[in-house]
Design an enzyme around this catalytic site. Sequence first.
Site, PDB file in Angstrom:
ATOM      1  CE1 TYR A 438       0.699   0.278   4.414  1.00 41.20           C
ATOM      2  CE2 TYR A 438      -1.567  -0.362   4.800  1.00 41.20           C
ATOM      3  CZ  TYR A 438      -0.320  -0.043   5.285  1.00 41.20           C
ATOM      4  OH  TYR A 438      -0.101  -0.037   6.627  1.00 41.20           O
ATOM      5  CD  GLU A 439      -0.648   5.395   1.454  1.00 44.83           C
ATOM      6  OE1 GLU A 439      -0.494   6.175   0.515  1.00 44.83           O
ATOM      7  OE2 GLU A 439      -1.702   5.339   2.120  1.00 44.83           O
TER       8      GLU A 439
END
Lengths: 596, 596
Positions: A438-439
């Site tokens: 994620y990110e």
Amino acid sequence: MSYTAPVKDMLFDIEHLANIEQIAQIPGFEDAGLDTAQAVLEECAKFNEGVLAPLNFEGDKNPSSWKDGVVTTTPGFKDAFRQYAEGGWQGLQHPTDFGGQGLPKTIGAACGEMLNSANMSFALCPLLTDGAIEALLTAGSDALKATYLEKLVTGEWTGTMNLTEPQAGSDLALVRTRAESQPDGSYKIFGTKIFITYGEHDMAANIVHLVLARVQGAPEGVKGISLFVVPKFMVNADGSLGARNDAHCVSIEHKLGIKASPTAVLQFGDHGGAVGYLVGEENRGLEYMFIMMNAARYAVGVQGIAIAERAYQKAVGYAKDRVQSRPVDGSIAASAPIIHHPDVRRMLMTMRAYTEGCRAMATVAASAYDAAHHHPDADVRKQNATFYEFMVPLVKGYSTEMSLEVTSLGVQVHGGMGFIEETGAAQYYRDAKILTIYEGTTAIQANDLVGRKTARDGGQTAKALAVQIEKTEAELLANGSDAAKAVARRLTAARQAFLDVVGFVAGGTKSSPNAVFAGSVPYLMLAGNLVAGWQLARSLLVAQELLHKGQDAAFMQAKITTAQFYAEHILVKAPGLRDSIVEGAASVTELALEAF
Amino acid sequence: MSYTAPVKDMLFDIEHLANIEQIAQIPGFEDAGLDTAQAVLEECAKFNEGVLAPLNFEGDKNPSSWKDGVVTTTPGFKDAFRQYAEGGWQGLQHPTDFGGQGLPKTIGAACGEMLNSANMSFALCPLLTDGAIEALLTAGSDALKATYLEKLVTGEWTGTMNLTEPQAGSDLALVRTRAESQPDGSYKIFGTKIFITYGEHDMAANIVHLVLARVQGAPEGVKGISLFVVPKFMVNADGSLGARNDAHCVSIEHKLGIKASPTAVLQFGDHGGAVGYLVGEENRGLEYMFIMMNAARYAVGVQGIAIAERAYQKAVGYAKDRVQSRPVDGSIAASAPIIHHPDVRRMLMTMRAYTEGCRAMATVAASAYDAAHHHPDADVRKQNATFYEFMVPLVKGYSTEMSLEVTSLGVQVHGGMGFIEETGAAQYYRDAKILTIYEGTTAIQANDLVGRKTARDGGQTAKALAVQIEKTEAELLANGSDAAKAVARRLTAARQAFLDVVGFVAGGTKSSPNAVFAGSVPYLMLAGNLVAGWQLARSLLVAQELLHKGQDAAFMQAKITTAQFYAEHILVKAPGLRDSIVEGAASVTELALEAF
């Protein structure tokens, strides 16, 4: 105690590597010297050790649950969040104008590590709120700031980032959520967002969604994306909560880890349109989102360090306790705690060295952030901004990838018990796996490192970094201790490998993009490895100096050994990575598509 | 299709690397040539793809459950096991005298891989039964053989291995379960065993527990351990089942993975004593157990290959399907399937190269096993036995460690979807983690490699292996293609690194045990890496020859590229490992105990 914050190591980095007293000379940070850092870290440790750490396993056993659009978090989370907000922890790094404490990131990052070590699932809520605050601070109108910022900074409300859609993950050009402008200046938002962390929960009175969407008639691709504030509950003029907005959680995901953190599917506008307010200007949404994302990427890197630290502590505890087999050197004539076995030592040292190395790297990056944003001299700001920007993909990419190895070793140290969920080591292994995703996945971080951070300036920033590292090598050689010389040798080899790769990347990104991007993640791993090793080399020099002065011999000796271990067992991988990147690119992409 | 058995790759290894036609010249294996291999593999593929693979995800969702001492397996497992037994798959490698098919391990190992790719949780039941069969064949009395073997070989009953106790994991010297001899020649067994795979289940009529215990008055430590058969149900003289024995499952574990495989806590003798029958002689239990364990260790190595293959197939499927972002080389002007992105290629190639490399290594080891056990010439038997013994820790240790990296990459290729349990990629990541732990952790394999396999003969076997590898390097250079030269270069560097380490290990195990064992696992990783890379180098030579002959160009070209990728991205790690082992031992064990 299930978690003891490594306050001493954090303060060592903050004082000696990040030079907090220099930060404290920047206007606005006058009160943020070492004493403040120590006081804040000790208070923070108390809260996280006492309140959040004990809830971590509980969150895994009793995850957030969804029923009829309502998400109920793990028992204890709501009360813990109240305490978190009351303690002022959400506002630690945010401006005093909006109820924050205005502390530098150099201190805030250490608090962030503790929070995530204690309870990563819980910590995600504040992490996303930080991102929303950053975006509003940077691009929000005065009206939006007045309505939302203080509530977010004080932890009364929480924030989210709404980027992903089923067809649009890494590729935000494919975002389809649309925004229709209304006569009153607001917009109506329609669309589906997935993977929204804390997109719905019961811990705060309101949720402020920051949402990427396309205004009708906007250009295709990323240049037609705008950013909107979409509150869960409308906010009346007096700041009180009004009607429920048309943004609803239709389900949450069943995940490998971070189970207490609800990952929502949000439906906007199914009942006439969700009311949204434009942040900044139309079609500049991606730019603003990158502000949130850059803050979040750094924070996710810290999550990697945090979960590695917790896994390390748990493994050490088990290794000191579990009695099994005699030491090979005959030093104990009976079965002994397994920490006496060399391979258990190797695993624990690997965990420790990775964690301390990445912590040192992240702390130094944080101090560059503080100087980049607050130093009175524009040149100093620019220089630090460039360094910090280079660090973000390394902190995010390298610290999270290493956390996979460290949490896996954490299970391994436990042997068969590690595979049993009640032991708790497996939770870290499961939780950590999201961090490289994620990110921005590790590949996305590596694209950033290759494209924006290396090729764009012809490798100048990277080469300037190498010059700094070379200075440390000279200091190590001048120091002349066996440990310093051993580290210098590996650091030199790693830096030379790095420079070869930088030349390859800077020279080939346009002419041979497949060859360069075939090595993008190995380049990131090499660069992160090098910078973390460099910071441990600096630590070694400081530790030897303080050792001579008679300060805390046990701690300093351990720092020296850890730095040497890192050099000899981790930094030593750099030349092999160089060979793969520079000489092995063709075999990465050569296989015919049909052969897979 | 969720799994397609890699029959073509398996047959390539069996034909060209393991030389099945030579195996078929060994008396007893006359019918086990390439045609047989192909027929068996194709039949096996059909069964595993059709019956077992579809039950794998179901087993994770609906694991085995325990109630009042009874374990109920996942719906479908019982019927699948009936089909497995009826198909004769349990008896594949076992003697025809007891109802088996007497096929060589060279073929059996490939079938084992398919079984484990299809459903690792299911496959554990046959795997443990194989171990019990091996132990009885080697050390069981005629009476025990007559009573138990045929039922086990035909899959009517299943077997277990009972080693571990709460205080005795890697360290079997600490086993406390006791056996009291009875006037009728049987024993009564009392004690608690944990981590007993398929220690209780509903898939077969009887369970034959092989149990380590101490006879009263036996010496302390491993020299006082005996091996017993303890059936779940007593067996009457006519072979029918009698009374329930006093061996009961009091609970099963809640695990990170392989959830469908029940991991039992077994209580022996709580109601007067469990009836047990001595296998072989008293106090030689560990020796017999090693027979089971060696078979099981090889089989667990194959599990690593199996789960890597399945994770690879799933990742390839997703990468071809998922559309996201434009290729960096501009070859497609729109968002494209992610398999077009170089880093996705790198991940898939890494998964593929590891899997094919370890499969090649395991297949060659299997053929050595067959020659070691069945060749008419004693010298040939001995030479092959030595080689096989050296291979066991590599097949077990290296193939399972690589499976952690491969299954992690499998999740990573899926991005955010990989973290969602419904996707299925996460299951492989969870399942794989047991493989580096059970049947001897990687450290235990490394101890075996260092102590029994390297130091004991002064490194002779290891050096002989290096001589073989050097011959392959010469062939690669003689071949002269770019790929062959590239592989030769890395193979030479890796072999030289290996020889340095062998010298270090053979020379220092007695004088500097801490230094040598500090590098034991890195040595294992180096050795496994080298041997797998060597076998892919041999594959490259075969593939180039067959390519010239016009055979199956696409397959051969892929084999060449995969071998080159392995050399340039995996084998290339060997020199760094050498440096860590030979030059970095001190920093592993230097840290004061109190500093952890």
